[in-house]
Scaffold this motif. Structure first.
Motif, PDB file in Angstrom:
ATOM      1  N   MET A 186      14.516  21.088   5.672  1.00 46.73           N
ATOM      2  CA  MET A 186      14.041  22.376   5.599  1.00 46.73           C
ATOM      3  C   MET A 186      13.208  22.426   4.427  1.00 46.73           C
ATOM      4  O   MET A 186      13.601  22.044   3.423  1.00 46.73           O
ATOM      5  CB  MET A 186      15.114  23.208   5.385  1.00 46.73           C
ATOM      6  N   ASN A 187      12.182  22.849   4.528  1.00 47.56           N
ATOM      7  CA  ASN A 187      11.279  22.716   3.480  1.00 47.56           C
ATOM      8  C   ASN A 187      11.341  23.782   2.472  1.00 47.56           C
ATOM      9  O   ASN A 187      11.667  24.864   2.738  1.00 47.56           O
ATOM     10  CB  ASN A 187       9.928  22.718   4.028  1.00 47.56           C
ATOM     11  N   ILE A 188      10.851  23.500   1.508  1.00 47.95           N
ATOM     12  CA  ILE A 188      11.146  24.070   0.282  1.00 47.95           C
ATOM     13  C   ILE A 188       9.922  24.559  -0.220  1.00 47.95           C
ATOM     14  O   ILE A 188       9.338  24.140  -1.001  1.00 47.95           O
ATOM     15  CB  ILE A 188      11.613  22.984  -0.550  1.00 47.95           C
ATOM     16  N   ARG A 189       9.548  25.147   0.072  1.00 45.24           N
ATOM     17  CA  ARG A 189       8.224  25.421   0.221  1.00 45.24           C
ATOM     18  C   ARG A 189       8.066  26.805  -0.039  1.00 45.24           C
ATOM     19  O   ARG A 189       8.047  27.561   0.761  1.00 45.24           O
ATOM     20  CB  ARG A 189       7.882  25.283   1.587  1.00 45.24           C
ATOM     21  N   ARG A 190       8.230  27.312  -0.765  1.00 43.00           N
ATOM     22  CA  ARG A 190       8.219  28.653  -1.072  1.00 43.00           C
ATOM     23  C   ARG A 190       6.978  28.883  -1.822  1.00 43.00           C
ATOM     24  O   ARG A 190       6.918  28.803  -2.982  1.00 43.00           O
ATOM     25  CB  ARG A 190       9.348  28.912  -1.901  1.00 43.00           C
ATOM     26  N   SER A 191       5.926  29.136  -1.170  1.00 43.22           N
ATOM     27  CA  SER A 191       4.647  29.313  -1.756  1.00 43.22           C
ATOM     28  C   SER A 191       4.246  30.749  -1.608  1.00 43.22           C
ATOM     29  O   SER A 191       4.606  31.369  -0.680  1.00 43.22           O
ATOM     30  CB  SER A 191       3.736  28.400  -1.033  1.00 43.22           C
ATOM     31  N   ALA A 192       3.524  31.295  -2.578  1.00 38.96           N
ATOM     32  CA  ALA A 192       3.089  32.682  -2.522  1.00 38.96           C
ATOM     33  C   ALA A 192       4.213  33.565  -2.093  1.00 38.96           C
ATOM     34  O   ALA A 192       4.072  34.482  -1.313  1.00 38.96           O
ATOM     35  CB  ALA A 192       1.955  32.806  -1.561  1.00 38.96           C
ATOM     36  N   ALA A 193       5.370  33.276  -2.619  1.00 37.91           N
ATOM     37  CA  ALA A 193       6.531  34.052  -2.215  1.00 37.91           C
ATOM     38  C   ALA A 193       6.465  35.469  -2.662  1.00 37.91           C
ATOM     39  O   ALA A 193       7.182  36.310  -2.166  1.00 37.91           O
ATOM     40  CB  ALA A 193       7.762  33.413  -2.777  1.00 37.91           C
ATOM     41  N   ALA A 194       5.626  35.741  -3.590  1.00 38.44           N
ATOM     42  CA  ALA A 194       5.497  37.127  -4.026  1.00 38.44           C
ATOM     43  C   ALA A 194       5.081  37.978  -2.856  1.00 38.44           C
ATOM     44  O   ALA A 194       5.625  39.051  -2.614  1.00 38.44           O
ATOM     45  CB  ALA A 194       4.451  37.220  -5.113  1.00 38.44           C
ATOM     46  N   LEU A 195       4.131  37.480  -2.109  1.00 36.25           N
ATOM     47  CA  LEU A 195       3.696  38.222  -0.936  1.00 36.25           C
ATOM     48  C   LEU A 195       4.824  38.291   0.072  1.00 36.25           C
ATOM     49  O   LEU A 195       5.052  39.310   0.708  1.00 36.25           O
ATOM     50  CB  LEU A 195       2.477  37.539  -0.303  1.00 36.25           C
ATOM     51  N   ALA A 196       5.543  37.194   0.178  1.00 34.48           N
ATOM     52  CA  ALA A 196       6.647  37.163   1.128  1.00 34.48           C
ATOM     53  C   ALA A 196       7.657  38.232   0.778  1.00 34.48           C
ATOM     54  O   ALA A 196       8.143  38.962   1.635  1.00 34.48           O
ATOM     55  CB  ALA A 196       7.328  35.804   1.093  1.00 34.48           C
ATOM     56  N   ALA A 197       7.992  38.323  -0.495  1.00 27.45           N
ATOM     57  CA  ALA A 197       8.973  39.305  -0.911  1.00 27.45           C
ATOM     58  C   ALA A 197       8.447  40.715  -0.716  1.00 27.45           C
ATOM     59  O   ALA A 197       9.167  41.610  -0.277  1.00 27.45           O
ATOM     60  CB  ALA A 197       9.342  39.087  -2.378  1.00 27.45           C
ATOM     61  N   ALA A 252       8.866  15.075   4.977  1.00 24.26           N
ATOM     62  CA  ALA A 252      10.148  14.653   4.408  1.00 24.26           C
ATOM     63  C   ALA A 252      11.298  15.296   5.157  1.00 24.26           C
ATOM     64  O   ALA A 252      12.324  14.652   5.442  1.00 24.26           O
ATOM     65  CB  ALA A 252      10.203  15.017   2.922  1.00 24.26           C
ATOM     66  N   ASP A 253      11.157  16.558   5.508  1.00 26.30           N
ATOM     67  CA  ASP A 253      12.201  17.246   6.265  1.00 26.30           C
ATOM     68  C   ASP A 253      12.404  16.610   7.629  1.00 26.30           C
ATOM     69  O   ASP A 253      13.523  16.505   8.126  1.00 26.30           O
ATOM     70  CB  ASP A 253      11.821  18.709   6.454  1.00 26.30           C
ATOM     71  N   ALA A 254      11.292  16.202   8.241  1.00 20.12           N
ATOM     72  CA  ALA A 254      11.377  15.563   9.551  1.00 20.12           C
ATOM     73  C   ALA A 254      12.144  14.255   9.464  1.00 20.12           C
ATOM     74  O   ALA A 254      12.934  13.916  10.365  1.00 20.12           O
ATOM     75  CB  ALA A 254       9.976  15.329  10.116  1.00 20.12           C
ATOM     76  N   VAL A 255      11.930  13.502   8.390  1.00 22.67           N
ATOM     77  CA  VAL A 255      12.661  12.245   8.195  1.00 22.67           C
ATOM     78  C   VAL A 255      14.165  12.517   8.126  1.00 22.67           C
ATOM     79  O   VAL A 255      14.972  11.827   8.757  1.00 22.67           O
ATOM     80  CB  VAL A 255      12.190  11.526   6.912  1.00 22.67           C
ATOM     81  N   VAL A 256      14.549  13.539   7.360  1.00 19.24           N
ATOM     82  CA  VAL A 256      15.974  13.874   7.230  1.00 19.24           C
ATOM     83  C   VAL A 256      16.556  14.266   8.586  1.00 19.24           C
ATOM     84  O   VAL A 256      17.637  13.816   8.968  1.00 19.24           O
ATOM     85  CB  VAL A 256      16.172  15.021   6.218  1.00 19.24           C
ATOM     86  N   ALA A 257      15.829  15.095   9.326  1.00 19.03           N
ATOM     87  CA  ALA A 257      16.319  15.556  10.623  1.00 19.03           C
ATOM     88  C   ALA A 257      16.452  14.407  11.615  1.00 19.03           C
ATOM     89  O   ALA A 257      17.466  14.285  12.317  1.00 19.03           O
ATOM     90  CB  ALA A 257      15.387  16.633  11.177  1.00 19.03           C
ATOM     91  N   LEU A 258      15.443  13.561  11.688  1.00 23.27           N
ATOM     92  CA  LEU A 258      15.489  12.422  12.601  1.00 23.27           C
ATOM     93  C   LEU A 258      16.635  11.479  12.252  1.00 23.27           C
ATOM     94  O   LEU A 258      17.352  10.989  13.130  1.00 23.27           O
ATOM     95  CB  LEU A 258      14.154  11.668  12.571  1.00 23.27           C
ATOM     96  N   ALA A 259      16.808  11.216  10.967  1.00 28.19           N
ATOM     97  CA  ALA A 259      17.891  10.333  10.541  1.00 28.19           C
ATOM     98  C   ALA A 259      19.248  10.930  10.876  1.00 28.19           C
ATOM     99  O   ALA A 259      20.151  10.229  11.355  1.00 28.19           O
ATOM    100  CB  ALA A 259      17.784  10.066   9.039  1.00 28.19           C
ATOM    101  N   ALA A 260      19.405  12.216  10.640  1.00 25.38           N
ATOM    102  CA  ALA A 260      20.685  12.882  10.923  1.00 25.38           C
ATOM    103  C   ALA A 260      21.051  12.759  12.392  1.00 25.38           C
ATOM    104  O   ALA A 260      22.225  12.632  12.754  1.00 25.38           O
ATOM    105  CB  ALA A 260      20.602  14.353  10.528  1.00 25.38           C
TER     106      ALA A 260
END
Length: 415
Positions: free
Chosen positions: A1-12, A288-296
């Motif tokens: 799950m990405n971590i990706r919290r970009s421009a979160a100000a707008l999100a909030a 990177a998230d896709a790698v974790v998911a596929l491995a799991a």
């Protein structure tokens, strides 16, 4: 799950429902608040402080590093009396009030970190209790309490429940669990080109659009796994997306999501950014998230190519994006049994450690070295250095999510 919290100000500001898995990290502007002692990252923590700290500490714990006490204390001190966490509280001594926007993603990430660190049972139990209290009637969670369920938030909370020792299938509201919510967000395999993927949320007409970030999160969510996981068992029934066994078991639903991800990274080894207005470019965090998911899911063969691509290409991105990005890469390496200290030409552990307070284990080594070091001008730099991270919420406004790739796929195929 990405971590990706970009421009979160707008999100909030728009109360956008965010990401757990959350994906591409982008530096924030110059901090408008002072960076607290103990916090990882040098950029403005207003919208991602708890998130990036949780990921950083969890990654350190995963690699056998003992974080600095003040780094752990900062995270624990961010919790409200209700058990919830906000993205950031500049004054933790001030009681949380109705004006403070607490959220499920920050809370769930903190639970995963504190549970792994140990010694915080009361805090994690209180946080889990709060998360249960804001579960939606469909079994899922939105970014904010009462918000419509989304795949990313539902999955990061499911991971927190598992980390805290809960059985995700038994955490229910109105008889519905996180699996039920994620099932409704899964695109059927005969829907080309999106078959097998998860959508972030349905659009206004109820249609589901494939979202790679939500798919990586969804795979982990239905499997009841958090950010840190090891490779699952290689499937005996091939690598297909199939509707043949509806209603799906969690494993089958995760298999379908994995089929979408595997096809998406098959040619290039990476997922592409599909943010509005973004150039056609790789999305490191979602890859990177896709790698974790596929491995799991046990699809390690399909995860090798994107992992190798990250080893060769992610160093500059991680350096720019900070501690959460390093953590994401560490989670990918760990899931595949790779050494994060030799990730291409990068020592991810050392790079992560350097973005915040000197870990306890590193401090010991430094003290021993000082006994024989003749350079008296050298100082312990445990009080300097930080890192970064991002809240995904903003770009999920239209159900777009962070860093997802829509690829052309057929109904059943082997990647």
């Amino acid at each position: 799950m990405n971590i990706r919290r970009s421009a979160a100000a707008l999100a909030a500001a728009t109360v956008v429902l965010g990401a757990a898995v959350p994906a591409a990290a982008t530096p924030s502007p110059t901090p408008s608040v002072a960076i607290p002692d103990g916090l990882y990252g040098t950029t403005d923590p207003t919208y991602d402080g708890v998130w990036r700290q949780s990921l950083a500490l969890l990654a350190q714990r995963t690699t056998g590093v003992t974080p600095a006490d003040r780094a752990v204390a900062w995270l624990a001190g961010q919790q409200c009396a209700s058990g919830a966490f906000a993205a950031f509280r500049a004054d933790a001594a001030k009681a949380c009030d109705a004006k403070l926007m607490v959220d499920t993603n920050s809370t769930a990430a903190a639970v995963q970190a504190l549970a792994a660190l140990g010694g915080h049972q009361a805090a994690t139990e209180k946080a889990v209790g709060w998360l249960k209290s804001v579960q939606n009637a469909d079994g899922g969670w939105g970014y904010t309490p009462g918000g419509a369920s989304d795949a990313n938030s539902t999955s990061v909370v499911a991971g927190a429940m598992a980390a805290a020792g809960e059985k995700t299938s038994e955490v229910r509201k109105g008889g519905k669990s996180s699996y039920d919510a994620l099932l409704k967000l899964s695109v059927k395999c005969d829907v080309d080109p999106d078959g097998g993927a998860f959508a972030y949320q349905p659009d206004k007409k109820g249609a589901l659009a494939a979202n790679a970030d939500a798919t990586a999160a969804g795979v982990l969510g239905v499997l009841g796994k958090g950010f840190v996981t090891k490779a699952g068992t290689t499937p005996k029934d091939g690598y297909l997306c199939s509707n043949s066994s509806e209603p799906f078991t969690p494993f089958e639903l995760a298999r379908n999501g994995s089929a979408y991800l595997a096809q998406s990274v098959h040619d290039t080894g990476y997922l592409k950014s599909a943010l509005p207005g973004a150039e056609d470019q790789p999305d490191y965090g979602n890859t990177a998230d896709a790698v974790v998911a596929l491995a799991a899911q046990g699809w390690t063969e399909q995860a090798k190519k994107p992992l190798a691509w990250l080893e060769q290409n992610s160093a500059a991105w991680a350096k720019q994006s900070g501690p959460a990005a390093y953590a994401q890469l560490i989670f990918a390496a760990h899931a595949m049994g790779a050494d994060p200290r030799h990730f291409g030409d990068t020592d991810l552990v050392a790079q992560l450690d350097a973005t915040g307070p000197t870990p306890q284990a590193t401090a010991k080594a430094t003290d021993q070295a000082a006994d024989t070091d003749t350079d008296t001008d050298k100082k312990d730099d445990s009080d300097s250095g930080y890192g970064v991270w991002w809240i995904v919420g903003v770009f999920l406004v239209a159900g777009i999510g962070i860093g997802f790739l829509i690829s052309v796929r057929g109904r059943k195929r082997q990647p």
